[in-house]
Enzyme design. Structure first.
Site, PDB file in Angstrom:
ATOM      1  N   GLY A  56      44.023   9.557 -16.763  1.00 57.08           N
ATOM      2  CA  GLY A  56      44.671   9.211 -16.925  1.00 57.08           C
ATOM      3  C   GLY A  56      45.472   9.695 -17.887  1.00 57.08           C
ATOM      4  O   GLY A  56      46.678   9.681 -18.654  1.00 57.08           O
TER       5      GLY A  56
ATOM      6  N   GLY B 216      37.801   7.608 -14.197  1.00 52.58           N
ATOM      7  CA  GLY B 216      36.493   7.609 -13.486  1.00 52.58           C
ATOM      8  C   GLY B 216      36.054   7.855 -12.404  1.00 52.58           C
ATOM      9  O   GLY B 216      34.873   7.869 -11.955  1.00 52.58           O
TER      10      GLY B 216
ATOM     11  N   LYS C 148      39.759   0.131 -18.024  1.00 55.24           N
ATOM     12  CA  LYS C 148      39.482  -0.591 -17.325  1.00 55.24           C
ATOM     13  C   LYS C 148      38.001  -0.950 -17.416  1.00 55.24           C
ATOM     14  O   LYS C 148      36.827   0.462 -16.921  1.00 55.24           O
ATOM     15  CB  LYS C 148      40.023   0.414 -16.234  1.00 55.24           C
TER      16      LYS C 148
ATOM     17  N   ARG D  70      49.749  14.845 -14.176  1.00 53.71           N
ATOM     18  CA  ARG D  70      49.114  15.444 -12.786  1.00 53.71           C
ATOM     19  C   ARG D  70      49.927  15.494 -11.404  1.00 53.71           C
ATOM     20  O   ARG D  70      49.961  16.117 -10.968  1.00 53.71           O
ATOM     21  CB  ARG D  70      48.614  13.200 -12.521  1.00 53.71           C
TER      22      ARG D  70
HETATM   23  P1  ADP Z   1      42.178   6.309 -18.697  1.00 54.07           P
HETATM   24  O1  ADP Z   1      43.188   6.094 -17.763  1.00 54.07           O
HETATM   25  O2  ADP Z   1      42.359   7.371 -19.149  1.00 54.07           O
HETATM   26  O3  ADP Z   1      40.823   6.604 -18.050  1.00 54.07           O
HETATM   27  P2  ADP Z   1      41.807   4.148 -19.399  1.00 54.07           P
HETATM   28  O4  ADP Z   1      42.712   3.312 -17.704  1.00 54.07           O
HETATM   29  O5  ADP Z   1      40.939   3.088 -19.453  1.00 54.07           O
HETATM   30  O6  ADP Z   1      41.994   5.456 -19.806  1.00 54.07           O
HETATM   31  O7  ADP Z   1      42.592   3.205 -20.142  1.00 54.07           O
HETATM   32  C1  ADP Z   1      43.519   3.297 -20.963  1.00 54.07           C
HETATM   33  C2  ADP Z   1      44.886   2.327 -21.677  1.00 54.07           C
HETATM   34  O8  ADP Z   1      43.897   1.503 -22.965  1.00 54.07           O
HETATM   35  C3  ADP Z   1      45.982   3.081 -22.995  1.00 54.07           C
HETATM   36  O9  ADP Z   1      46.907   2.600 -21.723  1.00 54.07           O
HETATM   37  C4  ADP Z   1      45.522   1.885 -23.709  1.00 54.07           C
HETATM   38  O10 ADP Z   1      46.878   1.720 -24.026  1.00 54.07           O
HETATM   39  C5  ADP Z   1      44.882   1.302 -23.019  1.00 54.07           C
HETATM   40  N1  ADP Z   1      44.029   0.859 -24.537  1.00 54.07           N
HETATM   41  C6  ADP Z   1      42.370   1.457 -25.631  1.00 54.07           C
HETATM   42  N2  ADP Z   1      42.747   1.066 -25.912  1.00 54.07           N
HETATM   43  C7  ADP Z   1      42.509  -0.753 -26.404  1.00 54.07           C
HETATM   44  C8  ADP Z   1      42.771  -1.504 -26.700  1.00 54.07           C
HETATM   45  N3  ADP Z   1      41.716  -1.332 -27.881  1.00 54.07           N
HETATM   46  N4  ADP Z   1      42.928  -2.632 -26.669  1.00 54.07           N
HETATM   47  C9  ADP Z   1      44.425  -2.719 -25.203  1.00 54.07           C
HETATM   48  N5  ADP Z   1      44.520  -1.432 -24.484  1.00 54.07           N
HETATM   49  C10 ADP Z   1      44.050  -0.485 -25.123  1.00 54.07           C
HETATM   50 MG    MG Z   2      43.823   5.108 -17.113  1.00 51.73          MG
END
Ligand code: ADP
Ligand code: MG
Length: 398
Positions: free
Chosen positions: A356, A379, A203, A40
């Site tokens: 992210g 999101g 999230k 980013r």
């Molecule tokens: P992004 O930032 O790509 O949109 P999110 O912020 O929603 O994605 O989620 C990312 C996080 O989700 C990562 O840090 C990862 O460790 C966590 N994650 C993925 N699978 C699991 C799980 N089964 N249990 C807990 N955390 C998880």
């Molecule tokens: Mg994230």
């Protein structure tokens, strides 16, 4: 209505620009930022350079994490330092508070044409997320022109994204926002089918509504990561020590009831004894997660099944890691499918990857440049793809 871009921003010299950027990256111990985690920051540089070369004075504003009040652990100072290294130019970090008289103005007084300052984490002020109009005015008072390049935050109506914009007669999208809108627009008008979505991450309550929207346009939504746990719990299965909130289970139940056929769930799960590299792991059927287990990744059968569907697709969108990929032992589902999405992009399918942590995971595959569009938004990307006008982008359309 057209997006106002930097092409319309003619007289930059001597103007002070409030630049909203998305510097929300993972900062490790001792303020270190891993090379795969600074995407980013690198994506923000072209706009910063363009403004500085034009002779503007740039005040960059970003959030980092989800602080509750002033919190030194979430300071943007190490981020400003890292940016300095990436850009090879001095970056002035302004640690002063906007609510302390004119301290910020005094710190910015020495900023000359073609120079860059970074303000402290804007979410240290509760007024930011409340989109408080007084706070937005306070922020707007620092500059003459507003440029928004924080695509990853454009789905939030906060003071520094939406509230601030209308105080400026001149307001533009930065190069990143422009590129994101162009890339993602390709998916809004008749995406090629089959159109599959891969969703995971943490999230969950934030993203379940986005998942619901994606079910309207996509042919299939494959679920993994923390998101999958909500669905496994909705089926009445145990998710062990991986906790799922009651409202998430209810929401997931509703989705399974109404669009069950479109939703694909993991058939197996990597169960771990603890959340560390030393954990004992085993692959279990998705309905056999034990009480003492953490569900930390999708299993091999799930990887193969999702890979099969990705190979058949003409459009692929991926947001959200399939597991806790930051721990190597739990990263295989995420990295394998990341490779699959990348290898299948550019011609075979139109491949879009965003979020992210998701783009950090994609960097780990070494194949990021194979993907057609890498979005800095998770999101924000999903909201954009569901056809919603984003509150951070709307004021930039005229
Ligand atoms: P992004 O930032 O790509 O949109 P999110 O912020 O929603 O994605 O989620 C990312 C996080 O989700 C990562 O840090 C990862 O460790 C966590 N994650 C993925 N699978 C699991 C799980 N089964 N249990 C807990 N955390 C998880
Ligand atoms: Mg994230």
């Amino acid at each position: 209505m057209k997006l106002q871009t930097l092409r319309q921003f003619r007289k930059m010299k001597g103007r002070t620009v409030l630049l909203r950027v998305d510097f929300n990256v993972a900062v490790g111990k001792g303020g270190k930022i891993a090379p795969e985690a600074d995407v980013r920051l690198r994506e923000a540089i072209p706009t910063i350079e363009r403004l500085l070369e034009g002779g503007a004075r740039v005040i960059a504003v970003s959030h980092l994490g989800r602080p509750k009040g002033w919190d030194a652990k979430l300071s943007l100072k190490p981020v400003a330092k890292h940016l300095e290294g990436l850009m090879g130019r001095p970056v002035t970090f302004v640690g002063e508070s906007l609510t302390r008289g004119k301290a910020v103005e005094r710190a910015l007084a020495g900023l000359g044409d073609g120079q860059l300052a970074v303000l402290e984490n804007i979410r240290f002020y509760p007024a930011e997320e409340k989109n408080d109009p007084k706070f937005a005015k306070r922020l707007a008072g620092l500059a003459d022109v507003f440029v928004n390049d924080a695509f990853g935050t454009c789905h939030r109506a906060h003071a520094s994204t939406a509230g601030v914009a209308r105080s400026f007669r001149e307001r533009y999208a930065g190069l990143l926002v422009e590129r994101e809108v162009a890339g993602l627009n390709r998916l809004l008008v008749r995406p090629k089918r089959p159109f599959v979505v891969l969703m995971g991450g943490a999230k969950v309550s934030d993203k379940l509504p986005a998942l619901k929207m994606m079910l309207k346009t996509a042919d299939r939504v494959m679920v993994g990561g923390g998101m999958a746990n909500a669905f496994l719990a909705a089926k009445g299965w145990n998710t062990g020590k991986s906790r799922v909130a009651g409202e998430e289970i209810r929401f997931a139940k509703g989705l399974l009831k109404n669009s069950g056929k479109k939703i694909l769930l993991p058939v197996d799960i990597l169960a771990a004894s603890s959340l560390s590299e030393r954990a004992k792991v085993r692959v279990v059927p998705a309905d056999r997660i034990g009480k003492g287990d953490y569900a930390v990744d999708i299993g091999v059968a799930t990887v193969l099944e999702y890979a099969r569907l990705i190979r058949k697709a003409k459009t692929v969108v991926w947001n959200g890691p399939m597991g806790i990929f930051e721990i190597r032992k739990f990263s295989h589902g995420t990295v394998s499918l990341g490779r699959m999405v990348a290898a299948h992009s550019r011609g075979r399918a139109f491949g879009v990857v965003g979020g992210g942590e998701t783009i950090t995971a994609l960097e780990m595959t070494g194949m990021a440049e194979w993907v057609d569009h890498v979005s800095t938004g998770g999101g924000a990307m999903l909201d954009f793809l569901s056809g919603k006008p984003l509150p951070g982008i709307r004021p930039l359309m005229r």
